[in-house]
Design a protein around this motif. Structure first.
Motif, PDB file in Angstrom:
ATOM      1  N   GLN A 232     -14.385  37.876  19.919  1.00  0.00           N
ATOM      2  CA  GLN A 232     -15.768  37.407  19.852  1.00  0.00           C
ATOM      3  C   GLN A 232     -16.764  38.565  19.859  1.00  0.00           C
ATOM      4  OE1 GLN A 232     -16.248  34.427  19.036  1.00  0.00           O
ATOM      5  NE2 GLN A 232     -14.130  33.790  19.418  1.00  0.00           N
TER       6      GLN A 232
ATOM      7  N   MET B 286      -1.926  42.155  20.066  1.00  0.00           N
ATOM      8  CA  MET B 286      -2.126  40.733  19.782  1.00  0.00           C
ATOM      9  C   MET B 286      -3.029  40.558  18.563  1.00  0.00           C
ATOM     10  SD  MET B 286      -2.579  39.291  23.673  1.00  0.00           S
ATOM     11  CE  MET B 286      -2.740  37.566  23.233  1.00  0.00           C
TER      12      MET B 286
ATOM     13  N   GLY C 224     -14.862  29.352  19.475  1.00  0.00           N
ATOM     14  CA  GLY C 224     -14.356  30.300  20.461  1.00  0.00           C
ATOM     15  C   GLY C 224     -15.468  30.955  21.241  1.00  0.00           C
ATOM     16  N   GLU C 225     -16.558  31.295  20.547  1.00  0.00           N
ATOM     17  CA  GLU C 225     -17.651  32.016  21.197  1.00  0.00           C
ATOM     18  C   GLU C 225     -18.264  31.161  22.294  1.00  0.00           C
ATOM     19  OE1 GLU C 225     -20.103  34.399  18.901  1.00  0.00           O
ATOM     20  OE2 GLU C 225     -21.099  35.038  20.742  1.00  0.00           O
TER      21      GLU C 225
ATOM     22  N   LEU D  42      10.002  41.449  18.935  1.00  0.00           N
ATOM     23  CA  LEU D  42       8.731  41.922  18.376  1.00  0.00           C
ATOM     24  C   LEU D  42       8.908  42.367  16.930  1.00  0.00           C
ATOM     25  CD1 LEU D  42       7.272  44.018  21.331  1.00  0.00           C
ATOM     26  CD2 LEU D  42       6.369  41.881  20.418  1.00  0.00           C
TER      27      LEU D  42
ATOM     28  N   PHE E  67       7.016  40.810  13.545  1.00  0.00           N
ATOM     29  CA  PHE E  67       6.198  41.533  12.576  1.00  0.00           C
ATOM     30  C   PHE E  67       6.866  41.598  11.199  1.00  0.00           C
ATOM     31  CE2 PHE E  67       2.455  42.962  14.707  1.00  0.00           C
ATOM     32  CZ  PHE E  67       2.779  43.040  16.055  1.00  0.00           C
TER      33      PHE E  67
ATOM     34  N   SER F 245       6.242  47.464  17.599  1.00  0.00           N
ATOM     35  CA  SER F 245       7.303  47.313  18.598  1.00  0.00           C
ATOM     36  C   SER F 245       7.339  48.548  19.490  1.00  0.00           C
ATOM     37  CB  SER F 245       8.653  47.128  17.914  1.00  0.00           C
ATOM     38  OG  SER F 245       8.625  46.044  17.033  1.00  0.00           O
TER      39      SER F 245
ATOM     40  N   GLY G 178      -3.619  30.338  14.526  1.00  0.00           N
ATOM     41  CA  GLY G 178      -3.715  31.797  14.588  1.00  0.00           C
ATOM     42  C   GLY G 178      -3.247  32.359  15.915  1.00  0.00           C
ATOM     43  N   PHE G 179      -3.135  31.515  16.952  1.00  0.00           N
ATOM     44  CA  PHE G 179      -2.730  32.003  18.265  1.00  0.00           C
ATOM     45  C   PHE G 179      -1.216  31.946  18.480  1.00  0.00           C
ATOM     46  CE2 PHE G 179      -6.895  32.660  19.350  1.00  0.00           C
ATOM     47  CZ  PHE G 179      -7.684  31.530  19.417  1.00  0.00           C
TER      48      PHE G 179
ATOM     49  N   TYR H 221      -8.180  40.364  24.559  1.00  0.00           N
ATOM     50  CA  TYR H 221      -7.950  39.899  23.180  1.00  0.00           C
ATOM     51  C   TYR H 221      -9.011  38.885  22.778  1.00  0.00           C
ATOM     52  CZ  TYR H 221      -5.770  36.738  19.756  1.00  0.00           C
ATOM     53  OH  TYR H 221      -5.520  35.903  18.696  1.00  0.00           O
TER      54      TYR H 221
ATOM     55  N   ALA I 174      -1.079  41.278  15.494  1.00  0.00           N
ATOM     56  CA  ALA I 174      -0.104  40.212  15.223  1.00  0.00           C
ATOM     57  C   ALA I 174      -0.795  39.008  14.586  1.00  0.00           C
ATOM     58  CB  ALA I 174       0.574  39.782  16.521  1.00  0.00           C
ATOM     59  N   GLU I 175      -2.014  38.749  15.023  1.00  0.00           N
ATOM     60  CA  GLU I 175      -2.736  37.590  14.485  1.00  0.00           C
ATOM     61  C   GLU I 175      -3.229  37.878  13.077  1.00  0.00           C
ATOM     62  OE1 GLU I 175      -6.387  36.848  16.462  1.00  0.00           O
ATOM     63  OE2 GLU I 175      -6.801  35.011  15.371  1.00  0.00           O
TER      64      GLU I 175
ATOM     65  N   ALA J 100       6.424  46.712  11.773  1.00  0.00           N
ATOM     66  CA  ALA J 100       7.360  46.218  12.793  1.00  0.00           C
ATOM     67  C   ALA J 100       7.785  47.369  13.706  1.00  0.00           C
ATOM     68  CB  ALA J 100       8.580  45.585  12.121  1.00  0.00           C
TER      69      ALA J 100
ATOM     70  N   VAL K 108      -0.549  41.797  31.025  1.00  0.00           N
ATOM     71  CA  VAL K 108      -0.512  40.623  30.151  1.00  0.00           C
ATOM     72  C   VAL K 108      -1.777  39.778  30.334  1.00  0.00           C
ATOM     73  CG1 VAL K 108       0.730  38.497  29.615  1.00  0.00           C
ATOM     74  CG2 VAL K 108       2.007  40.573  30.112  1.00  0.00           C
TER      75      VAL K 108
ATOM     76  N   ILE L  86       4.090  36.794  21.403  1.00  0.00           N
ATOM     77  CA  ILE L  86       4.110  38.153  21.963  1.00  0.00           C
ATOM     78  C   ILE L  86       3.911  38.104  23.480  1.00  0.00           C
ATOM     79  CG2 ILE L  86       2.797  40.317  22.091  1.00  0.00           C
ATOM     80  CD1 ILE L  86       2.442  40.190  19.123  1.00  0.00           C
ATOM     81  N   VAL L  87       2.974  37.260  23.920  1.00  0.00           N
ATOM     82  CA  VAL L  87       2.734  37.128  25.356  1.00  0.00           C
ATOM     83  C   VAL L  87       3.999  36.614  26.045  1.00  0.00           C
ATOM     84  CG1 VAL L  87       1.439  35.840  27.095  1.00  0.00           C
ATOM     85  CG2 VAL L  87       0.248  36.826  25.146  1.00  0.00           C
TER      86      VAL L  87
ATOM     87  N   ILE M 231       1.435  33.479  16.944  1.00  0.00           N
ATOM     88  CA  ILE M 231       2.151  34.754  17.044  1.00  0.00           C
ATOM     89  C   ILE M 231       1.695  35.566  18.256  1.00  0.00           C
ATOM     90  CG2 ILE M 231       2.629  36.933  15.871  1.00  0.00           C
ATOM     91  CD1 ILE M 231       2.803  35.440  13.288  1.00  0.00           C
ATOM     92  N   PRO M 232       0.382  35.697  18.506  1.00  0.00           N
ATOM     93  CA  PRO M 232       0.014  36.370  19.755  1.00  0.00           C
ATOM     94  C   PRO M 232       0.603  35.680  20.975  1.00  0.00           C
ATOM     95  CG  PRO M 232      -1.890  36.200  18.330  1.00  0.00           C
ATOM     96  CD  PRO M 232      -0.805  35.419  17.687  1.00  0.00           C
TER      97      PRO M 232
ATOM     98  N   PHE N 146      -2.400  46.393  24.638  1.00  0.00           N
ATOM     99  CA  PHE N 146      -1.834  45.049  24.545  1.00  0.00           C
ATOM    100  C   PHE N 146      -2.725  44.119  23.722  1.00  0.00           C
ATOM    101  CE2 PHE N 146       1.475  42.280  25.749  1.00  0.00           C
ATOM    102  CZ  PHE N 146       0.928  41.009  25.894  1.00  0.00           C
TER     103      PHE N 146
END
Lengths: 511, 171
Positions: free
Chosen positions: A432, A219, B7-8, B111, B115, A396, B77-78, A427, A222-223, A392, A420, B84-85, B80-81, A215
Motif C-alpha cells: 500500500q 513475498m 487493501g488500503e 521455494l 518460483f 531460495s 495474489g496472496f 509486505y 513471489a506475488e 528460483a 515471519v 512461502i509463509v 504464493i506469498p 522476507f
C-alpha cells in the motif's frame, strides 16, 4: 586532532586480508545492486547476522564495500534494460537507456563508473577529514539538545519521502512503537510484551531488518515476479572508455558540484541516494548550457546523478558515527553492526576506538577509487548476464540465508517467527505504499530519543528544558525550516496549481 | 455507507486501531506519578503524534472507496506469498529438532519449485528435477557459508542419527 589515525585507516584497508574483504563486499554489492528486485540494503541485511562472528573492522570494511558498490551498480541495469537496479539510479536510467538504444550503452556505463568513482572517492576523503571536526561540535551538545537533534532527524526522515508524508510519519511512529516494546529506558518496568517472555527484551534488530527488507521482498517477488526481457548485446571492453573530450565537456565544476550536493544530502537522515541523484540531476538541468539534451541520452545527466549518489555514501556515515543518527538505511545497518558488537556510535567511540572507525571512510574512498572502474573493464561484458540469473535460485538462496541467518544471530527460534510476522506486516504495508526506511530509522533512534527525552524531565520536571540552550533552539528552528521547505511549501504550491504533490518518479524497488 | 473494500482501507483501519490500542495501553501503564514521568509517557506521546497522520490516511482511503460493486482485493495474489509463509513457519518449527540439513533441504526445494512453477516452456518433471538440484546445492552452500566460513554452529538435530543409520545400512 588525530588526523594521523584517520589516515591510518587507509593503511588498514590496504592490508591484503582487509582488502580482500573490501573486494568481496564490492562484488556482493555489485551483484545485489545490479539485479532488479535486490538492493545493497538487502545484501547488508542478509550479512548482518554473520558479522557477529567476524572481526569488527573486517565486517565494517565489507559493509562499506557493499554500500558503495550497490550505489554504483544500480546504473548497470538502469542503462542496459531500463530498470534501475537501485532507486538511486533512476536519473541514470533517464539518460543511460536512450544511449543504450543508440548503441552507446557501453559509453554510458563508462561515464557512470567514472562519475561514481569521483563521487565516492571525494565523499570518503571528505568524511576522513571532516568527521573529527564534527565530533568537536557534538561535544558541545548536551542531553536536551540531543533530543532536539533526534527530533529533527525523525521529522526529516518523515518528510524526505517520494510519496505520502502522512504514511511516512505513520511508519516513523511505528518504528518508535516497535522500539518501545520490552524494557523502558528508565529500567523499572517492561511494556507491550503481551505476556510473551521472549518479547521482554524487545524486538531485536536483526529479525526486524530481515523481516522488513528481505522476507517482505521475497513475498512481493513471489506475488509479482519481475519479468525481465533482455536482448542479446555484446560489449567490447574498449567501448567502456569514454572520450576525454566528453569528460572535459562535463567539467570538473559539474563533478564537484554534484559531489557536494550528494554529500550534504547524505548527511540528512533518511534522504538516501535517490534524493541526492535527483537534486544533482535537477541542478544539472538548471545550470546546463544545453538543458534540452537532458532526457535524451546525455552524459552530463549521468555524471550529475552518479557523482551525487555515490557521494551520499560518505555523507551518510558522518551523523551515524558522531551522533548515532544514520544518514540512510545502509548507514542504519552499519550502525546495527556496530551495536551488535557492543560499540555505541558517538564522541566516545571517536576518542577511544578511532582505529575501528578510521577504516570506514577509507574503505569507501578506496572502493570507489580502485574497484569501480577496473570492475567495469573486467566484468562489464558480463553485466547483462547478471540480470538473467534464475529467480528460483536467487530467492531460495535469499530465503535460506535470511532465516538461517536470523537463527544463528540469535539462537532463538522465536525470532524466526518474529521475522515471519513482521515480514507479513511489512509486505502488506509495502503493497500500500508505506515506506520502510522511516520505520527502520524510527526503530533505531527510538530508544535513544526516549532516553534523551525522559532523563531531563526526571531531573527538571520542566518541558521547556529542551529549548533552554542555544543548540536546542537552533535544532528547533532547523526542524521548522525543513518542515517548511520540504513539506509545507511544496504542499502550498501544489494546492495553488491544483496538481499532485511533486515527487520523485516511482521507478524500481522502493527504498 | 457502502464502500468498495480495498487493501488500503483495511490496512489503514487496522493501523488506526493499533495506534489507538497503543495509546490506551500506555495510559494504563501510567503517564505521571507524583509529577514524575512514568514508563507510559513516551509511548503515549508518540501514539498521539501518530494518530493524526494515521487518521488522515484512513479518511483519505475512505474517500477513495466508492459504492461497493465487488471486492477488489485480489485474494488469489496472496496464494504464493501465503505458501512461502507456510513453508517458512514449517522450516522454523523444524530447524532445531530435525537439524539444518533435514529442515533446509525441503524448505529450499519448496521455494525453488514455487518460483519455477511460473516458468513457461518447461515440463513439470524438469521443474521438479531443477528444484531438487537447486535445493541440494543451496543446502550445501549454506552449510559451507555458515558453519565452515563464518564458523557459526548450525543445529544438528537428526543429522548424526541419519549418518549412523546410513553407516549401519552399509554394513
Amino acid at each position: 586532532m588525530d588526523f594521523g589515525a584517520m589516515l591510518n585507516g587507509f593503511t588498514t584497508v590496504l592490508q591484503p586480508l582487509m582488502f580482500a574483504y573490501l573486494v568481496i563486499g564490492f562484488l556482493v554489492g555489485t551483484f545485489f545492486g545490479a539485479v532488479p528486485g535486490l538492493t545493497a540494503l538487502l545484501a547488508m541485511c542478509l550479512l548482518l547476522p554473520v558479522t557477529y562472528g567476524m572481526d569488527t573492522v573486517a565486517a565494517l570494511i565489507m559493509l562499506m564495500g557493499i554500500h558503495m558498490a550497490g550505489m554504483y551498480a544500480g546504473s548497470i541495469t538502469a542503462t542496459t534494460i531500463n530498470i534501475p537496479g537501485a532507486p538511486s539510479a533512476m536519473m541514470t536510467q533517464l539518460e543511460g537507456y536512450p544511449m543504450m538504444k543508440r548503441g552507446e550503452g557501453a559509453r554510458a556505463l563508462g561515464h557512470a563508473a567514472i562519475a561514481s568513482a569521483i563521487g565516492g572517492t571525494l565523499g570518503g576523503i571528505t568524511t576522513t577529514f571532516s568527521i573529527l571536526l564534527v565530533v568537536k561540535l557534538v561535544l558541545l551538545i548536551q542531553t536536551t539538545d540531543k533530543f532536539m537533534l533526534l527530533l529533527m532527524a525523525l521529522v526529516v526522515v518523515s518528510i524526505v519521502v517520494r510519496d505520502s508524508i502522512a504514511k511516512a510519519i505513520v511508519m516513523t511512529v511505528f518504528g518508535l512503537m516497535i522500539a518501545s516494546i520490552g524494557s523502558d529506558v528508565i529500567g523499572i518496568s517492561t511494556r507491550f510484551h503481551f505476556g510473551i517472555p521472549a518479547l521482554v527484551v524487545g524486538v531485536l534488530l536483526i529479525p526486524l531488518v530481515i523481516a522488513v527488507f528481505a522476507f517482505s521482498e521475497l513475498m512481493r517477488q513471489a506475488e509479482n515476479p519481475l519479468k525481465i526481457e533482455v536482448k542479446p548485446v555484446k560489449f567490447r571492453r574498449r567501448d567502456f572508455i569514454p572520450k576525454w573530450s566528453e569528460i572535459k565537456e562535463i567539467g570538473l565544476r559539474r563533478y564537484l558540484k554534484s559531489y557536494i550536493i550528494g554529500y550534504f544530502v547524505g548527511i540528512l537522515p533518511g534522504a538516501g541516494g535517490s534524493v541526492g541523484a535527483f537534486l544533482s540531476y535537477a541542478e544539472g538541468i538548471r545550470s546546463s548550457e544545453h538543458p534540452e539534451r537532458y532526457g535524451k541520452g546525455n552524459v552530463e545527466g549521468i555524471a550529475c546523478a552518479e557523482t551525487a549518489n555515490n557521494a551520499v555514501c560518505g555523507g551518510a556515515i558522518v551523523p551515524m558515527l558522531t551522533f548515532g543518527i544514520p544518514g540512510d538505511a545502509c548507514a542504519a545497518i552499519v550502525m546495527g553492526a556496530l551495536l551488535i558488537k557492543g560499540i555505541v556510535p558517538g564522541p566516545l567511540l571517536m576518542q577511544q576506538q578511532l582505529d575501528i572507525i578510521a577504516p570506514m571512510p577509507a574503505a569507501l574512498a578506496l572502493c570507489a577509487a580502485l574497484l569501480i572502474i577496473p570492475s567495469l573493464l573486467i566484468l562489464g561484458p558480463y553485466y547483462v548476464k547478471i540480470v538473467q540469473i534464475n529467480r528460483a535460485v536467487l530467492y531460495s538462496f535469499i530465503a535460506m540465508v535470511a532465516m538461517v541467518g536470523t537463527y544463528v544471530a540469535t539462537y532463538d527460534v522465536f525470532q524466526m517467527f518474529v521475522v515471519v510476522v513482521i515480514g507479513c506486516i511489512a509486505y502488506f504495508l509495502r503493497k500500500q505504499g508505506y515506506p520502510m526506511v522511516p520505520l527502520l530509522l524510527g526503530y533505531i533512534l527510538g530508544d535513544t530519543a526516549e532516553k534523551y527525552f525522559i532523563r531531563p524531565l526526571w531531573v527538571t520536571l520542566n518541558p521547556l528544558v529542551f529549548i533552554s540552550r542555544p543548540a536546542g533552539i537552533i535544532f528547533l528552528v532547523l526542524t521548522f525550516m525543513f518542515l517548511y521547505f520540504l513539506a509545507i511549501r511544496p504542499w502550498l504550491s501544489q494546492r495553488k496549481q491544483g496538481g499532485e504533490r511533486p515527487t520523485l518518479p516511482q521507478v524500481g524497488p522502493p527504498e | 455507507m457502502r464502500f468498495k473494500v480495498n487493501g488500503e482501507l483495511i490496512l489503514s483501519g487496522l493501523l488506526l486501531i493499533a495506534i489507538l490500542g497503543y495509546i490506551i495501553m500506555s495510559i494504563r501503564i501510567g503517564l505521571f506519578r507524583e509529577g514524575v514521568p512514568e514508563s507510559g509517557l513516551w509511548p503515549f506521546l508518540i501514539g498521539v503524534v501518530g494518530l493524526l497522520p494515521c487518521a488522515v490516511v484512513f479518511i483519505r482511503s475512505c474517500r477513495q472507496a466508492k459504492e461497493r460493486q465487488n471486492l477488489n482485493v485480489n485474494w488469489r495474489g496472496f496464494i504464493i506469498p501465503g505458501i512461502i509463509v507456510a513453508l517458512t513457519v514449517g522450516f522454523s518449527f523444524c530447524l532445531v529438532p530435525t537439524g539444518y540439513f533435514v529442515a533446509t533441504f525441503p524448505y529450499c526445494l519448496g521455494l525453488a519449485f514455487l518460483f519455477e512453477v511460473g516458468r513457461e516452456n518447461r515440463s513439470i518433471v524438469r521443474k521438479v528435477f531443477f528444484s531438487f538440484i537447486v535445493a541440494l546445492v543451496l543446502t550445501m552452500v549454506g552449510y559451507i557459508m555458515f558453519q565452515l566460513i563464518f564458523d557459526v554452529r548450525l543445529p544438528e538435530g537428526w543429522t548424526p542419527g541419519l549418518f549412523e543409520l546410513l553407516k549401519g545400512l552399509q554394513f
